[in-house]
Write a protein that holds these residues in place. Structure first.
Motif, PDB file in Angstrom:
ATOM      1  N   ALA A 101       0.875  -1.167   0.000  1.00 44.04           N
ATOM      2  CA  ALA A 101       0.000   0.000   0.000  1.00 44.04           C
ATOM      3  C   ALA A 101       0.916   1.222   0.000  1.00 44.04           C
ATOM      4  CB  ALA A 101      -0.905  -0.004   1.223  1.00 44.04           C
ATOM      5  N   ASP A 102       0.371   2.394  -0.249  1.00 39.85           N
ATOM      6  CA  ASP A 102       1.164   3.629  -0.262  1.00 39.85           C
ATOM      7  C   ASP A 102       0.215   4.761   0.103  1.00 39.85           C
ATOM      8  OD1 ASP A 102       3.016   5.593  -0.666  1.00 39.85           O
ATOM      9  OD2 ASP A 102       3.359   5.186  -2.793  1.00 39.85           O
ATOM     10  N   VAL A 103       0.249   5.177   1.358  1.00 34.66           N
ATOM     11  CA  VAL A 103      -0.770   6.092   1.883  1.00 34.66           C
ATOM     12  C   VAL A 103      -0.100   7.243   2.630  1.00 34.66           C
ATOM     13  CG1 VAL A 103      -2.853   6.295   3.317  1.00 34.66           C
ATOM     14  CG2 VAL A 103      -2.336   4.118   2.178  1.00 34.66           C
ATOM     15  N   SER A 128       1.084  10.409  -9.666  1.00 31.93           N
ATOM     16  CA  SER A 128       0.563   9.043  -9.678  1.00 31.93           C
ATOM     17  C   SER A 128       1.576   8.041 -10.201  1.00 31.93           C
ATOM     18  CB  SER A 128      -0.681   9.006 -10.572  1.00 31.93           C
ATOM     19  OG  SER A 128      -1.120   7.687 -10.749  1.00 31.93           O
ATOM     20  N   HIS A 129       1.681   6.923  -9.498  1.00 32.62           N
ATOM     21  CA  HIS A 129       2.492   5.802  -9.999  1.00 32.62           C
ATOM     22  C   HIS A 129       1.732   4.507  -9.810  1.00 32.62           C
ATOM     23  CE1 HIS A 129       3.618   4.743  -5.813  1.00 32.62           C
ATOM     24  NE2 HIS A 129       3.797   6.036  -5.615  1.00 32.62           N
ATOM     25  N   TRP A 130       2.109   3.488 -10.563  1.00 29.11           N
ATOM     26  CA  TRP A 130       1.488   2.156 -10.426  1.00 29.11           C
ATOM     27  C   TRP A 130       1.829   1.586  -9.053  1.00 29.11           C
ATOM     28  CZ3 TRP A 130      -1.493   2.939 -14.165  1.00 29.11           C
ATOM     29  CH2 TRP A 130      -1.095   3.190 -15.466  1.00 29.11           C
ATOM     30  N   VAL A 149      -2.709   8.263  -6.067  1.00 29.69           N
ATOM     31  CA  VAL A 149      -2.990   9.651  -6.434  1.00 29.69           C
ATOM     32  C   VAL A 149      -2.528  10.502  -5.258  1.00 29.69           C
ATOM     33  CG1 VAL A 149      -4.729  11.340  -7.079  1.00 29.69           C
ATOM     34  CG2 VAL A 149      -4.910   8.999  -7.935  1.00 29.69           C
ATOM     35  N   GLU A 150      -1.484  11.306  -5.491  1.00 33.51           N
ATOM     36  CA  GLU A 150      -0.789  11.935  -4.366  1.00 33.51           C
ATOM     37  C   GLU A 150      -0.254  13.326  -4.662  1.00 33.51           C
ATOM     38  OE1 GLU A 150       3.125  10.237  -3.577  1.00 33.51           O
ATOM     39  OE2 GLU A 150       2.783   8.690  -5.078  1.00 33.51           O
ATOM     40  N   PRO A 151      -1.156  14.296  -4.862  1.00 31.76           N
ATOM     41  CA  PRO A 151      -0.658  15.663  -5.006  1.00 31.76           C
ATOM     42  C   PRO A 151      -0.109  16.185  -3.671  1.00 31.76           C
ATOM     43  CG  PRO A 151      -3.044  15.658  -4.849  1.00 31.76           C
ATOM     44  CD  PRO A 151      -2.612  14.219  -4.881  1.00 31.76           C
TER      45      PRO A 151
END
Ligand SMILES: [Mn+2]
Length: 470
Positions: free
Chosen positions: A286-288, A369-371, A409-411
């Motif tokens: 995960a990436d949060v 954004s990255h996969w 999705v990480e602005p």
């Protein structure tokens, strides 16, 4: 009295002990990946994958298998080699070279499947000790017209393999290609199946719990490391073998450092925290990221920046639909961040001028954004129209979004101290909001949005009373 009390205590925090989640994939699942890979390659290809040996210096954490090797074999021990010959006769299509059983060594470094286990558990047609690889190479190469290799960054292995292939190819009349198979595997990994989605869902859910734990602990006078420790505790207690990446917990001046590594500063009232931390579960990442005020209440400056980043994230998530291209997500986020920076007076000009001059990169210096998958920056082409320029390549990523793709999705907006022409009230203020989005036929599905993200939700989750009641 003792036992019931203990049971009540256990029941009250049962989630802290539960290691549930979806079952690990079985041998058929890996066999299906080998078959799918074979279908992409010429029938007379030989595929050779290297599972790297454990580096002697890397004793801080358990060995993590190479993602590609695991995806195609399920084999997770170090120092192994897998060989596929899709066109070979039955019984010779899948050969594993592994470390043989040896109790004297296993009692130090862990149990092994061994040569027998490679066949019975991992369904290899044949298996040998890894030390015999070079000896067995000639018959494995015989009749093959193309070598596809995966070196997992073991350069020495690759060079020796290609040299042996060239020697063999020199016997024939035509040059035989030796090609990296990784791009083929990457395209397979880009679209996740139901098994992978179930595991990713678990990784995200566990990471949400970890973020809730950290939120409830943040207040002035607490060290960043306390938040990091709470998150690591939740990930590991929840069944994750390790974190998905090195946790980033930065307050105040550290909130503007994108990959701040230390997490050892005492947090002060009036600062923001950028907490980019997530669990790995069943090898999937995960990436949060969540950003929140140390004091538990947003100041007007913090709120102004946060509102822009959240609006940018929502607009970008809405673009993650079937048929869109990857850069639609980037474009939506960038437009809102740039408009916001202009409105705050941090950059000057029109949206078009600011994007063209790249003045926004002083405050938003990364892509949106990255996969996401087995690796946190997962395999799979972005199909950049222009990969050479790191500032603009994400605006030219032409990969079409399909059901089963998962992307972050990480602005973010980060205002460093002494930024030129910037009122000091904005200094050392960083905000990043990052979630994990599954592309489905029904639209984007956020796997991690249960972590408090709206300002009201965050302020509620940070109230001392709310943390006590959890
Ligand atoms: Mn990320």
């Amino acid at each position: 009295m003792r036992i019931p009390t203990l049971l009540v205590a256990l029941a009250a925090c049962s989630s802290a002990f539960a290691v549930a989640g979806p079952p690990a994939p079985g041998p058929e699942w890996f066999a299906a990946h080998r078959a799918a890979l074979a279908a992409k390659l010429p029938p007379d290809a030989v595929v050779i994958l290297r599972a790297p040996a454990e580096s002697p210096g890397n004793l801080l954490d358990a060995y993590r298998p190479d993602s590609n090797v695991w995806y195609l074999t399920g084999f997770s021990e170090p120092d192994a080699i897998a060989v596929f010959r899709p066109g070979a006769v039955e019984g010779k299509r899948y050969v594993l070279f592994v470390k043989p059983r040896n109790w004297t060594e296993e009692r130090w470094t862990g149990r092994r499947a061994g040569v027998e286990g490679a066949k019975s558990e991992y369904r290899a047609d044949a298996a040998y000790p890894v030390a015999d690889f070079e000896k067995e190479l000639r018959p494995l190469f015989a009749g093959a017209k193309a070598l596809f290799y995966l070196d997992a960054r073991d350069r020495e292995f690759r060079e020796k393999l290609i040299t042996a292939w060239r020697v063999l190819a020199a016997d024939g009349t035509e040059p035989l290609p030796a090609l990296d198979v990784a791009p083929h595997v990457a395209q397979m990994r880009l679209v996740k199946d139901a098994t992978e989605i179930a595991i990713l869902r678990e990784a995200a859910t566990l990471s949400v719990e970890a973020h809730r734990a950290a939120l409830s602990l943040a207040r002035p006078g607490v060290n960043e490391g306390v938040l990091k420790a709470a998150m690591v505790q939740r990930c590991l207690a929840g069944g994750g073998a390790r974190m998905a990446y090195a946790p980033i917990v930065g307050s105040g001046p550290n909130s503007v450092i994108l990959h701040y590594p230390d997490a050892n500063r005492t947090m002060q009232a009036g600062e923001m925290i950028v907490n980019d931390t997530a669990c790995e579960y069943g090898l999937y990442a995960a990436d949060v990221t969540r950003s929140y005020p140390v004091s538990g209440t947003f100041s007007s400056e913090q709120r102004a920046v946060y509102d822009i980043v959240l609006a940018a994230q929502k607009a970008a998530i809405a673009k993650a639909v079937v048929g869109a291209v990857h850069h639609d997500v980037q474009d939506a986020s960038l437009a809102i961040v740039v408009d916001g920076l202009i409105k705050l007076g941090l950059v000057k000009g029109t949206r078009e001028e600011v994007i063209k001059s790249r003045s926004y990169t002083a405050f938003f210096p990364h892509g949106t954004s990255h996969w996401l998958g087995l690796d946190v920056h997962d395999a799979g082409s972005y199909e950049f129209a222009d990969p050479t320029d790191r500032w603009t390549r994400y605006s030219s990523s032409m990969a079409k979004l399909k059901p089963g793709m998962v992307l972050t999705v990480e602005p973010g907006i980060y205002i460093p101290e002494k930024s030129e022409g910037v009122d000091p009230k904005w200094w050392n203020l960083g905000v990043r909001i990052e979630d994990d989005i599954l592309v489905t036929e029904k639209g984007p599905e956020c796997l991690s949005c249960a972590a408090p993200r709206e300002i009201a939700e965050i302020e509620k989750a940070m109230k001392p009373s709310s943390s006590q009641s959890r």
